[in-house]
Design a protein around this motif. Structure first.
Motif, short mmCIF file in Angstrom:
data_model
loop_
_atom_site.label_atom_id
_atom_site.label_comp_id
_atom_site.label_asym_id
_atom_site.label_seq_id
_atom_site.Cartn_x
_atom_site.Cartn_y
_atom_site.Cartn_z
N VAL A 178 0.86 -1.19 0.00
CA VAL A 178 0.00 0.00 0.00
C VAL A 178 0.89 1.23 0.00
O VAL A 178 1.76 1.37 0.87
CB VAL A 178 -0.95 0.02 1.22
N MET A 179 0.68 2.12 -0.97
CA MET A 179 1.38 3.40 -1.02
C MET A 179 0.45 4.47 -0.45
O MET A 179 -0.69 4.59 -0.90
CB MET A 179 1.77 3.74 -2.46
N GLY A 180 0.94 5.23 0.53
CA GLY A 180 0.06 6.19 1.18
C GLY A 180 0.72 7.53 1.45
O GLY A 180 1.88 7.76 1.10
N GLY A 181 -0.05 8.42 2.07
CA GLY A 181 0.43 9.76 2.32
C GLY A 181 0.61 10.52 1.02
O GLY A 181 -0.22 10.45 0.12
N SER A 182 1.75 11.17 0.87
CA SER A 182 2.03 11.95 -0.34
C SER A 182 2.72 11.13 -1.42
O SER A 182 3.26 11.70 -2.38
CB SER A 182 2.93 13.15 0.03
N CYS A 183 2.70 9.80 -1.30
CA CYS A 183 3.53 8.95 -2.16
C CYS A 183 3.32 9.22 -3.64
O CYS A 183 4.27 9.24 -4.43
CB CYS A 183 3.24 7.48 -1.84
N GLN A 184 2.07 9.42 -4.07
CA GLN A 184 1.81 9.61 -5.50
C GLN A 184 2.32 10.97 -6.00
O GLN A 184 2.60 11.12 -7.19
CB GLN A 184 0.32 9.46 -5.80
N ARG A 185 2.45 11.95 -5.10
CA ARG A 185 2.88 13.28 -5.49
C ARG A 185 4.38 13.50 -5.33
O ARG A 185 4.98 14.28 -6.08
CB ARG A 185 2.13 14.35 -4.67
N THR A 186 5.00 12.85 -4.35
CA THR A 186 6.39 13.13 -4.04
C THR A 186 7.34 11.98 -4.38
O THR A 186 8.55 12.15 -4.31
CB THR A 186 6.54 13.47 -2.54
N TRP A 187 6.78 10.83 -4.72
CA TRP A 187 7.59 9.69 -5.16
C TRP A 187 7.02 9.19 -6.48
O TRP A 187 5.89 9.52 -6.86
CB TRP A 187 7.56 8.57 -4.12
#
Length: 212
Positions: A178-187
């Motif tokens: 599971v990718m969470g937090g700002s993962c889609q924007r900053t990674w």
């Protein structure tokens, strides 16, 4: 459609037992930085090889083409997408979506609503570096949960701004990430091509509505 899958020695229940989910209590979190994190739970789905066989035969896979470097090329994997409210291709996927929604309700604040499926047929299939930033993922923290069945393939993650190490996780045979937090924007993340002999893998991505 027929693909040769090398079964997992750890998928001990065997295909006759049918797919079944384990508890989510043992999931482990890694803080990536910049407000991003990943949770990983190996072998969350038992009977993953049986689910792979069901999906490879039962999903209406489609090939896509897209423009890249001023020419139109084949997307190097097969795809399927199930919108919010649309029946998923196997009951255990609906169970997985609902279990993830219940587990992450306090953090996510909304249910997982859609499911995207990718079939990586062999080591030549891949996905380039990207973030799921179509829609709200471009401006809001969100989550993308990936359930993998079939042969294990590496998922790579790296900071979008550069300057940090690449994180590598091998996913297959019922593993959950599971990718969470700002993962889609900053990674950003990728599944690289493999020069060696690699069997097929299916990735199931659960997302909230309005995130692609």
């Amino acid at each position: 459609m027929s693909y040769q899958l090398q079964g997992s020695l750890f998928d001990a229940d065997g295909p006759e037992a049918g797919p079944a989910l384990g508890p989510l209590g043992g999931i482990g979190r890694t803080v990536l930085g910049h407000g991003a994190w990943i949770d990983v739970l190996p072998g969350w789905l038992r009977g993953a090889d049986a689910l792979f066989e069901r999906l490879v035969d039962g999903v209406p896979w489609r090939a896509e083409r897209r423009e890249m470097y001023e020419r139109v090329v084949d997307v190097p994997r097969l795809l399927a997408f199930y919108r919010e409210g649309e029946a998923l291709p196997d009951p255990v996927l609906a169970e997985a979506r609902d279990a993830l929604g219940a587990h992450y309700r306090a953090e996510l604040g909304e249910p997982f609503a859609t499911a995207g499926l990718c079939l990586y047929r062999d080591g030549r299939d891949s996905v380039a570096w990207h973030g799921d930033r179509i829609g709200r993922g471009d401006r809001e923290d969100t989550m993308v949960a990936i359930l993998s069945v079939g042969q294990a393939r590496p998922l790579l993650l790296r900071p979008l701004a550069g300057g940090g190490p690449t994180v590598r996780r091998s996913l297959g045979h019922g593993d959950l990430l599971v990718m969470g937090g700002s993962c889609q924007r900053t990674w950003e993340h990728a599944v690289p091509k493999s020069a060696g002999a690699v069997g097929p893998r299916i990735s199931i991505q659960f997302r909230p509505g309005g995130v692609r």
